[in-house]
Design a protein around this motif. Structure first.
Motif, PDB file in Angstrom:
ATOM      1  N   TRP A  16      23.389   4.873  74.285  1.00 14.15           N
ATOM      2  CA  TRP A  16      23.967   6.338  74.230  1.00 14.15           C
ATOM      3  C   TRP A  16      24.630   6.666  75.643  1.00 14.15           C
ATOM      4  O   TRP A  16      25.867   7.017  75.673  1.00 14.15           O
ATOM      5  N   TRP A  17      23.958   5.960  76.624  1.00  8.09           N
ATOM      6  CA  TRP A  17      24.493   6.473  78.057  1.00  8.09           C
ATOM      7  C   TRP A  17      25.662   5.700  78.480  1.00  8.09           C
ATOM      8  O   TRP A  17      26.613   6.124  79.102  1.00  8.09           O
ATOM      9  N   GLY A  18      25.770   4.407  77.762  1.00 10.95           N
ATOM     10  CA  GLY A  18      26.989   3.642  77.892  1.00 10.95           C
ATOM     11  C   GLY A  18      28.105   4.375  77.258  1.00 10.95           C
ATOM     12  O   GLY A  18      29.461   4.421  77.938  1.00 10.95           O
ATOM     13  N   LEU A  19      28.107   4.867  76.096  1.00 11.05           N
ATOM     14  CA  LEU A  19      29.227   5.577  75.520  1.00 11.05           C
ATOM     15  C   LEU A  19      29.603   6.775  76.507  1.00 11.05           C
ATOM     16  O   LEU A  19      30.772   7.040  76.668  1.00 11.05           O
ATOM     17  N   LEU A  20      28.499   7.699  76.868  1.00  6.03           N
ATOM     18  CA  LEU A  20      29.137   8.619  77.740  1.00  6.03           C
ATOM     19  C   LEU A  20      29.587   8.378  79.102  1.00  6.03           C
ATOM     20  O   LEU A  20      30.716   9.140  79.548  1.00  6.03           O
ATOM     21  N   LEU A  21      29.135   7.080  79.566  1.00  4.80           N
ATOM     22  CA  LEU A  21      29.879   6.757  80.625  1.00  4.80           C
ATOM     23  C   LEU A  21      31.164   5.933  80.442  1.00  4.80           C
ATOM     24  O   LEU A  21      32.306   6.311  81.144  1.00  4.80           O
ATOM     25  N   ALA A  22      31.415   5.554  79.360  1.00  2.00           N
ATOM     26  CA  ALA A  22      32.908   5.087  79.093  1.00  2.00           C
ATOM     27  C   ALA A  22      33.868   6.318  78.752  1.00  2.00           C
ATOM     28  O   ALA A  22      34.847   6.070  79.351  1.00  2.00           O
ATOM     29  N   CYS A  23      33.435   7.335  78.221  1.00  2.00           N
ATOM     30  CA  CYS A  23      33.958   8.649  78.167  1.00  2.00           C
ATOM     31  C   CYS A  23      34.367   9.183  79.468  1.00  2.00           C
ATOM     32  O   CYS A  23      35.457   9.783  79.750  1.00  2.00           O
ATOM     33  N   ALA A  24      33.555   9.008  80.611  1.00  2.00           N
ATOM     34  CA  ALA A  24      33.811   9.677  81.667  1.00  2.00           C
ATOM     35  C   ALA A  24      34.813   8.972  82.328  1.00  2.00           C
ATOM     36  O   ALA A  24      35.560   9.403  83.058  1.00  2.00           O
ATOM     37  N   ILE A  25      34.753   7.670  82.268  1.00  2.00           N
ATOM     38  CA  ILE A  25      35.642   6.663  82.864  1.00  2.00           C
ATOM     39  C   ILE A  25      36.966   6.982  82.242  1.00  2.00           C
ATOM     40  O   ILE A  25      38.240   6.928  83.160  1.00  2.00           O
ATOM     41  N   GLY A  26      37.369   6.999  81.286  1.00  2.86           N
ATOM     42  CA  GLY A  26      38.355   7.469  80.544  1.00  2.86           C
ATOM     43  C   GLY A  26      39.239   8.716  80.956  1.00  2.86           C
ATOM     44  O   GLY A  26      40.180   9.054  81.363  1.00  2.86           O
ATOM     45  N   PHE A  27      38.329   9.704  81.031  1.00  5.12           N
ATOM     46  CA  PHE A  27      38.587  11.079  81.534  1.00  5.12           C
ATOM     47  C   PHE A  27      39.193  11.045  82.848  1.00  5.12           C
ATOM     48  O   PHE A  27      39.959  11.579  83.369  1.00  5.12           O
ATOM     49  N   PHE A  28      38.101  10.423  83.758  1.00  2.50           N
ATOM     50  CA  PHE A  28      38.757  10.243  85.137  1.00  2.50           C
ATOM     51  C   PHE A  28      40.180   9.454  85.440  1.00  2.50           C
ATOM     52  O   PHE A  28      40.930  10.031  86.400  1.00  2.50           O
ATOM     53  N   PHE A  29      40.437   8.391  84.466  1.00  4.78           N
ATOM     54  CA  PHE A  29      41.608   7.722  84.920  1.00  4.78           C
ATOM     55  C   PHE A  29      42.762   8.246  84.022  1.00  4.78           C
ATOM     56  O   PHE A  29      44.093   7.833  84.318  1.00  4.78           O
ATOM     57  N   THR A  30      42.687   9.183  83.303  1.00  3.59           N
ATOM     58  CA  THR A  30      43.659   9.524  82.291  1.00  3.59           C
ATOM     59  C   THR A  30      44.869  10.425  83.271  1.00  3.59           C
ATOM     60  O   THR A  30      45.999  10.108  82.862  1.00  3.59           O
TER      61      THR A  30
END
Length: 538
Positions: free
Chosen positions: A250-264
């Motif tokens: 679950w933490w991997g999914l949230l980390l991936a979403c955070a990366i996508g949010f940062f680079f958008t």
């Protein structure tokens, strides 16, 4: 616009609808040749024909398996398959891509190869495959256990994994482009971002388009939250419920979403200016590969949630921007995007399922048209970053640890350009040097090949410089229409050829359908390396 259409018709000109239909029919009819009758038009590598027994000449001239010098594709699918249509890319962005392609493909790659850096001569000069130290293809299934984890005993027996020199440089370029993206946006657009952020909070009307769009009801934020939150919740449930299959915690999914949010935001800025942007695939795979090595499926999911989500967000914004200028009500555009996404998902899933059920050896038979280059690279990426892990390839336990210096190179690269723009403020062309785009040229290679890139650059220069310079009004009017017509005509004929002839196995077997015609381009040149179909050097 409507009055202008009527005026053009009275003067004997073509409306854009008429022009679209003519271009569509021409594209539809022409694709019979590269798609079925004369497939060598996809990659016309004439140097290989002149030197049929020379490995060096074929390495230089092959458009599919070499550097592609002189190779050209007379096929629109060759041009637009991987980095989009060159007709819609601004000329300065095309120039950046051309400069980056020349540096990486014609300077760095030959230097690495002919100096035999990382045993480069043992492997093809350009390949998306994975290799063993003796030049043979790596046996990936042998190192995967029944739970899709790495079998360390089998891995030690198989030995370390090696890449072709072009694949190594592609990964290095991926490292550098992300670092360049962050630094470039901070230097060139930092002040603009702050000002835009303040104005958006103060709700100031900026331009005439915004004023006109005030007439329509805006999309409320809770509509987006209704899509976002249940999607994240469903993804978390799937990762937890089917963790044995999906592997991603679950933490991997949230980390991936955070990366996508940062680079958008930084990716959106570069895309808005250049119509190009460095992908996030490398950095997402690198991060989860270090944190959670040995899990290839988890690596693929992390890549999808971290990088593909950003691509989809920018595409979503692109559609809204188009609707903004076309004065389409935002709520109507939002609903169209939602229904389009739903329909596309069903069609994609159904098509993939049908292909896997009906085509034997899908993506595995090299003699078939279904070679799946993009999916092969996606799979190989999960092996490199997920199964084996970056530490054993690009880290302290790997062969290619020095490639990490590309991060520093990418971070430094925009600084001289920024300083030059400050020292010479009247030289506007300096600000057009866009290091993230220039460095990210190799990001699509593989699956893109030399002929894809070189032909894209040629068409981009012709459309952006010659035609635009001498026929600017006509080109502004018909440019996007022509691009869409070429795409549509090719797509319809490709589907017709497959259902009409491909499913029945009806094909033409002659030299004109031998793609590339450079069988020696993939041969190694190191002494004593034995590869089937290649001469052995002594």
């Amino acid at each position: 616009m409507a009055l202008h259409e009527k005026e053009k018709r009275r003067r004997g000109g073509l409306t854009r609808t008429q022009f679209f239909l003519i271009a569509f029919i021409c594209s539809f009819a022409y694709y019979v040749f590269p798609g079925y009758l004369f497939q060598v038009l996809t990659s016309f590598s004439w140097i290989c024909w002149i030197f049929p027994k020379s490995i060096l000449a074929q390495q230089l001239g092959s458009g599919l398996y070499g550097l592609g010098i002189g190779a050209i594709g007379l096929d629109w699918s060759t041009v637009s398959s991987y980095i989009g249509s060159p007709l819609v890319s601004p000329w300065f962005a095309t120039a950046n891509i051309a400069a980056g392609y020349f540096i990486f493909m014609f300077i760095l790659t030959p230097i690495f190869y002919w100096l035999n850096i990382y045993k480069a001569k043992t492997f093809p000069i350009f390949s998306r495959n994975l290799f063993k130290s003796n030049g043979q293809t790596y046996n990936i299934p042998a190192i995967i256990d029944s739970n899709f984890h790495i079998d360390m005993v089998a891995y030690e027996k198989e030995g370390p994994l090696y890449l072709s020199v072009s694949y190594v440089i592609t990964n290095g370029a991926g490292f550098a482009s992300l670092a360049a993206l962050i630094v470039h946006v901070a230097l060139f657009h930092g002040r603009e971002l702050r000002e835009q952020s303040r104005s958006s909070f103060q709700e100031k009307t900026i331009d005439i388009h915004t004023k006109l769009m005030r007439r329509y009801k805006q999309v409320p934020e809770w509509w987006f939250l209704v899509i976002l939150l249940p999607s994240i919740a469903a993804s978390l449930f799937a990762c937890q419920k089917f963790n044995d299959q999906l592997q991603l915690p679950w933490w991997g999914l949230l980390l991936a979403c955070a990366i996508g949010f940062f680079f958008t935001l930084p990716m959106g800025i570069i895309t808005a200016i250049t119509n190009q942007a460095p992908p996030l695939t490398t950095i997402t795979q690198y991060i989860i590969g270090y944190i959670y090595p040995g899990y290839p499926v988890a690596n693929m999911l992390f890549r999808v949630y971290g990088s593909i989500s950003t691509v989809q967000a920018i595409t979503f914004l692109h559609d809204f921007k188009l609707g903004h200028y076309m004065k389409i009500p935002p709520r109507t555009m939002f609903m169209a995007q939602m229904f389009g996404t739903l329909i596309a998902t069903i069609v994609y899933l159904g098509t993939a399922w049908w292909l896997m059920e009906t085509i034997p050896d899908l993506c595995e038979d090299p003699s078939s048209i279904w070679t799946c280059p993009t999916d092969t690279v996606f799979y190989n990426g999960s092996v490199i970053w997920g199964l084996i892990g970056p530490q054993r390839i690009f880290g302290d336990l790997g062969t290619y640890s020095a490639i990490n210096w590309f991060f520093l190179i990418g971070a430094i690269a925009p600084v001289p350009v920024w300083l030059a723009s400050k020292v010479f403020p009247k030289q506007d062309w300096i600000r057009l040097v866009n290091m993230p785009v220039l460095i990210a040229t190799m990001a699509a290679m593989p699956p893109a090949t030399a002929v894809n890139m070189s032909t894209w650059i040629i068409v981009g220069f012709l459309s952006g410089f010659v035609v635009y310079r001498y026929k600017p009004d006509w080109w502004r009017r018909h440019n996007y229409v022509l691009s869409g017509a070429l795409d549509a005509g090719l797509a319809f004929m490709a589907v017709l050829l497959y259902f009409g002839l491909g499913l029945e196995g009806v094909g033409l077997h002659w030299w004109g359908n031998e793609l590339d015609g450079c069988p020696l381009a993939s041969c190694p040149t190191a002494k004593g390396v034995v590869v089937e179909g290649c001469p052995v050097h002594h």
